[in-house]
Design a protein around this motif. Structure first.
Motif, PDB file in Angstrom:
ATOM      1  N   ILE B 138       0.841  -1.199   0.000  1.00 22.96           N
ATOM      2  CA  ILE B 138       0.000   0.000   0.000  1.00 22.96           C
ATOM      3  C   ILE B 138       0.881   1.256   0.000  1.00 22.96           C
ATOM      4  N   ALA B 139       1.968   1.190   0.748  1.00 24.65           N
ATOM      5  CA  ALA B 139       2.874   2.339   0.777  1.00 24.65           C
ATOM      6  C   ALA B 139       3.459   2.615  -0.611  1.00 24.65           C
ATOM      7  N   LEU B 140       3.811   1.539  -1.318  1.00 21.49           N
ATOM      8  CA  LEU B 140       4.437   1.710  -2.634  1.00 21.49           C
ATOM      9  C   LEU B 140       3.433   2.053  -3.731  1.00 21.49           C
ATOM     10  N   SER B 141       2.214   1.532  -3.596  1.00 22.51           N
ATOM     11  CA  SER B 141       1.232   1.707  -4.675  1.00 22.51           C
ATOM     12  C   SER B 141       0.280   2.864  -4.433  1.00 22.51           C
ATOM     13  N   GLY B 142       0.054   3.174  -3.153  1.00 21.79           N
ATOM     14  CA  GLY B 142      -0.957   4.180  -2.844  1.00 21.79           C
ATOM     15  C   GLY B 142      -2.350   3.755  -3.264  1.00 21.79           C
ATOM     16  N   ILE B 143      -2.581   2.444  -3.296  1.00 20.97           N
ATOM     17  CA  ILE B 143      -3.853   1.942  -3.818  1.00 20.97           C
ATOM     18  C   ILE B 143      -5.029   2.263  -2.902  1.00 20.97           C
ATOM     19  N   CYS B 144      -4.742   2.384  -1.608  1.00 17.48           N
ATOM     20  CA  CYS B 144      -5.809   2.839  -0.703  1.00 17.48           C
ATOM     21  C   CYS B 144      -5.198   3.680   0.410  1.00 17.48           C
ATOM     22  N   LYS B 145      -6.070   4.340   1.169  1.00 17.92           N
ATOM     23  CA  LYS B 145      -5.593   5.220   2.231  1.00 17.92           C
ATOM     24  C   LYS B 145      -5.108   4.394   3.423  1.00 17.92           C
ATOM     25  N   ARG B 146      -4.109   4.966   4.125  1.00 25.54           N
ATOM     26  CA  ARG B 146      -3.562   4.238   5.278  1.00 25.54           C
ATOM     27  C   ARG B 146      -4.629   4.017   6.343  1.00 25.54           C
ATOM     28  N   GLN B 147      -5.482   5.029   6.566  1.00 27.10           N
ATOM     29  CA  GLN B 147      -6.483   4.839   7.630  1.00 27.10           C
ATOM     30  C   GLN B 147      -7.510   3.774   7.253  1.00 27.10           C
ATOM     31  N   SER B 148      -7.728   3.587   5.945  1.00 21.27           N
ATOM     32  CA  SER B 148      -8.685   2.544   5.542  1.00 21.27           C
ATOM     33  C   SER B 148      -8.165   1.171   5.917  1.00 21.27           C
ATOM     34  N   ILE B 149      -6.903   0.904   5.601  1.00 15.69           N
ATOM     35  CA  ILE B 149      -6.356  -0.429   5.895  1.00 15.69           C
ATOM     36  C   ILE B 149      -6.164  -0.600   7.398  1.00 15.69           C
ATOM     37  N   GLU B 150      -5.802   0.471   8.074  1.00 16.43           N
ATOM     38  CA  GLU B 150      -5.643   0.357   9.536  1.00 16.43           C
ATOM     39  C   GLU B 150      -6.963  -0.007  10.200  1.00 16.43           C
ATOM     40  N   ARG B 151      -8.044   0.590   9.702  1.00 20.26           N
ATOM     41  CA  ARG B 151      -9.357   0.301  10.277  1.00 20.26           C
ATOM     42  C   ARG B 151      -9.681  -1.193  10.085  1.00 20.26           C
TER      43      ARG B 151
END
Lengths: 279, 184, 386
Positions: B138-151
């Motif tokens: 996700i960090a490399l692709s920016g495919i989704c927001k960090r808060q979305s995956i954290e949730r």
């Protein structure tokens, strides 16, 4: 008249429109049917709440004669049909009528699991040692050396002791009776019907027209008398903790215990699932 | 084509938690309104053997739910290279575990070897390699927001793994962020 | 009905597998009994229902084998509750005798068959579409059958619900048929709560003396006796007359069989469902179900983008086949392409219905799904030749 002392009239439980029945002269299955109906009468079981599930074969045809909710299912499967019916409708009294081929050969898997599960079903297995309806082939209970159309030189396979099998598989109620003792047979079926879990009742019934003729066992009265004396010398070995001798067939209630009934246990488990989900 | 379509794969062996990573990313994307189809192929055995979790992501309904050509490929075992490599787009981004998937075919496809499993081991449990990889992807692709995956990680992790999974996700981000900065 | 593209509400979309959607559909439809036996790739249906069915007041049981699971479902339905089983490949074969019983004795029930590679044990974790004919003709003898073939997670939910409705309305077993890819892939879906009231069985009512359990009115569907309601009827797999008792009287047998067969024709409008995409001006119409239809949907886009006029006809009701709708959809087509994961089953039915058309199959049985590119390439060639 068919009336007994306890006001039992078999005609109250039969579908008259299905008469005359199709059983051969001298067949023991009619006696077994009568004993079942008598036991139902003694227990005052409501015909509307009675479901009789049967398989295929001579025994399987009996359900059609009973004035109740009757289901003539597929070969070997009546216990599986009855399992669905009894679980879906715990208010019904479910009785299964099966034969030795139906219950022990094609349906053997369902029998052992029904015994293990212990759902409240009363299973009558009418054992006549033969596939009668298909013309007299060897069955899992045919005694050694007996002649059938598929054992022309005599049966050389060992046979099942159905009651020992049912007990080993965990049935809470196991019993055996011969058609010669009608009141005793009735009392055994009654005890099976009253048992709170799975009840297995083996009825030793005579097939006169096919098995009897093939093996020169004489007329119906002669076969009935054989039940008293030298019945099936090699058929029943030491069964269910009762020493077996050719002249003392273990009959009556052979196993009786109060294992938890599956349906009630199942409903309690389902309630626990619901309660866990509600938290 | 009616909708933009992004395809990615987590490839490795059975038991690595690839399907969980795929499902977590799919849930995160779904929470952002994306349509996702998630599929996997597996062997009849429960452990070992080539295993993959594939995602097809689109702005509208996904017509064909299986991947055609990958935009992103995460490799957690060398077993996954052979069945996956022929299906990557020429400009696909490949992330491979340094230890478990040391060799990649030659070519110009952008690729990053990251110590995903070693990082998981350092965190105390190699089993969270899948979550480290998820963070790195996700960090490399920016495919989704960090808060979305954290949730999603927060709500979808078993209690015993919650803190470890959150740490693993952060570690994955930390591994990839300098790489992403260097690449841009 | 043609169910062309329903739109999704994104706000409530959730990632869900096909098998989970099936279990949710069963509960939404009012299923109160499930009996099953573990088999890949359909076991997740049972694993969901073991919890959700009791929560909905139903009974779940794992039986000793596939045969008894089918038998128990029929037994439960005879008792008066909506019942379902789910299986795959070998298990579906084992259930066939009792499926025929349910068809002949007219016991409503739902059977889910998640197709996997065959024959025999085949490829348990790979997709196949080779049970198309078995769903229709798997049991012995002549009998009618309804088979629904959803091709997405959302559609599995909807068609499972419809399967229960049709089973109750038509007093017949209904099969829900889909493949391993759709079963075990997940999609973000917003499952719409079922519209309208769920169908309930037509129960026997009125005086017992006049009641015949297999006598039907103009709708062809006899009212069913519920045990305990006082009708005390007989149900049998033997050929039976209107009174439910076995008969071999030629006139009675012919009458019974004719009604059994024609009852689905009387409800055909309700039963048939399909999707037709861009068939009006299509030179080539693709006919496909399940994952192959999903690939075909994309193939249509690929072809159209290149100016090749291709359409898709997707039977959602597989049996009875939506015959008139297919013929209508292919009216202007010069060729018809049938991609399917088998050696040629759906193609046989399409050929039967489109005698004059050029019908070609695209058959793949490697365990890998057919890709959109494969279908687009073949459709493009067909369009140029036709």
């Amino acid at each position: 008249m068919f009336t007994d002392a306890a006001n039992f009239d078999v005609r109250d439980y039969l579908r008259k429109e299905m008469m005359p029945h199709f059983l051969c002269p001298g067949c023991g299955h009619g006696i077994a049917l009568r004993a079942l109906l008598w036991a139902l009468h003694d227990l005052a079981i409501d015909k509307d709440k009675l479901a009789v599930v049967s398989g295929i074969g001579c025994a399987g045809r009996l359900s059609a004669y009973i004035d109740a909710n009757t289901f003539h299912t597929t070969h070997g499967r009546p216990l599986a049909y009855a399992t669905g019916l009894a679980l879906a409708r715990p208010d019904l009294h479910v009785v299964v009528i099966s034969g030795d081929g139906d219950c022990l050969a094609i349906g053997g898997n369902h029998l052992i699991h029904a015994c293990r599960r212990n759902l409240k079903i009363t299973c009558l297995m009418l054992n006549n040692e033969i596939y009668g309806m298909t013309g007299g082939q060897v069955s899992p209970t045919t005694s050694e050396s007996r002649l059938t159309t598929t054992t022309p030189l005599g049966n050389n396979e060992p046979n099942f002791d159905a009651c020992a099998l049912a007990t080993a598989a965990g049935a809470g109620f196991v019993g055996r009776e011969v058609t010669r003792h009608v009141p005793k047979l009735k009392e055994l079926i009654k005890a099976g019907l009253e048992h709170p879990g799975f009840a297995f009742v083996e009825v030793l019934s005579d097939c006169t027209e096919v098995f009897g003729r093939k093996n020169d066992l004489g007329s119906s009265p002669e076969m009935i008398m054989r039940q008293k004396s030298e019945i099936r010398p090699s058929a029943y070995r030491n069964t269910v903790e009762t020493p077996f001798h050719s002249t003392s067939l273990p009959t009556g209630i052979l196993t009786q215990n109060d294992r938890p009934e599956y349906g009630a246990a199942h409903r309690r488990a389902a309630a626990a699932v619901v309660a866990k989900g509600a938290k | 084509m009616p909708h933009s379509r992004i395809e990615l794969r987590f490839g490795g062996t059975g038991g690595q938690g690839l399907i969980l990573s795929g499902k977590m990313l799919a849930d995160a994307l779904a929470s952002e309104g994306k349509h996702v189809a998630q599929s996997q192929t597996y062997e009849p055995t429960s452990r070992g053997g080539f295993c993959n979790a594939d995602l097809v992501v689109a702005n509208g309904e996904v017509d064909y739910p299986l991947p055609i050509a990958f935009d992103y490929l995460v490799l957690l075992d060398k077993l996954a290279v052979k069945p996956s490599w022929p299906r990557i787009k020429p400009d696909a981004l490949v992330i491979a575990d340094t230890r478990l998937c040391p060799e990649l075919p030659d070519g110009s496809t952008p690729r990053h070897h990251l110590p995903l499993s070693r990082t998981a081991l350092e965190l105390g449990n190699e089993r969270v390699t899948n979550i480290v990889a998820l963070g790195a992807l996700i960090a490399l692709s920016g495919i989704c927001k960090r808060q979305s995956i954290e949730r999603v990680v927060r709500t979808g992790s078993p209690r015993a793994f919650l803190d470890l999974n959150l740490d693993a996700l952060a570690a994955g981000y930390a591994l990839a962020t300098p790489v992403a900065a260097a690449a841009s | 009905m043609n169910v062309h593209d329903k739109s999704l509400s994104k706000s409530t979309a959730k990632l869900l597998s096909g098998n989970s959607a099936c279990a949710q559909g069963a509960v939404a439809a009012g299923c109160k009994f499930f009996a099953g036996y573990p088999i890949t790739p359909s076991s997740e249906i049972a694993e969901k229902l073991v919890t959700s069915l009791p929560q909905a007041g139903g009974v779940f049981i794992q039986m000793e084998d596939e045969i008894s699971a089918m038998a128990a479902v029929i037994g439960a339905s005879m008792g008066g509750v909506k019942a379902m089983t789910a299986t795959s490949g070998p298990g579906f074969s084992l259930k066939q005798e009792n499926i025929g019983y349910a068809a002949g004795a007219e016991i409503p029930c739902v059977i889910v068959n998640v197709m996997r590679g065959g024959p025999s044990t085949g490829m348990p974790t790979r997709p196949s579409q080779a049970d198309i004919m078995q769903t229709r003709f798997g049991s012995h003898g002549d009998y009618p059958m309804i088979v629904l073939a959803p091709s997405s997670v959302r559609e599995i939910y909807e068609e499972t619900i419809r399967a229960f409705d049709l089973a109750e309305i038509c007093r017949t077993p209904v099969i829900v048929l889909y493949d391993q890819v759709i079963a075990q892939s997940s999609e973000t879906v917003a499952l719409a709560p079922p519209s309208g009231v769920r169908a309930e069985r037509k129960w026997a009512s009125g005086p017992r003396a006049d009641y015949k359990p297999y006598a039907a009115g103009i709708d062809g569907i006899p009212a069913m006796p519920r045990p305990g309601d006082g009708y005390r009827t007989h149900t049998t797999g033997l050929t039976h007359g209107e009174n439910g008792f076995p008969t071999q009287n030629p006139e009675a047998v012919e009458r019974a069989m004719s009604r059994l067969y024609s009852k689905l024709d009387l409800h055909r409008e309700l039963i048939e469902s399909w999707e037709a995409i861009r068939c009006e001006d299509a030179d080539v119409v693709i006919v496909a179900i399940g994952i192959s239809a999903r690939a075909a949907k994309r193939a249509v886009e690929i072809c159209r983008a290149k100016g090749v006029h291709v359409g898709l006809f997707r039977p959602i009701t597989l049996w009875p086949f939506p015959e008139a709708a297919l013929q209508q959809a292919c009216k202007g087509a010069r060729a018809v392409l049938v991609p399917e994961l088998n050696i040629g089953q759906l193609r046989l039915e399409v050929e039967r219905l489109l005698g004059r058309h050029r019908v070609e199959g695209l058959h793949q049985y490697s365990g890998e799904p057919i890709t959109p590119a494969q279908i687009a390439a073949r459709a493009t060639t067909l369009a140029s030749e036709a």
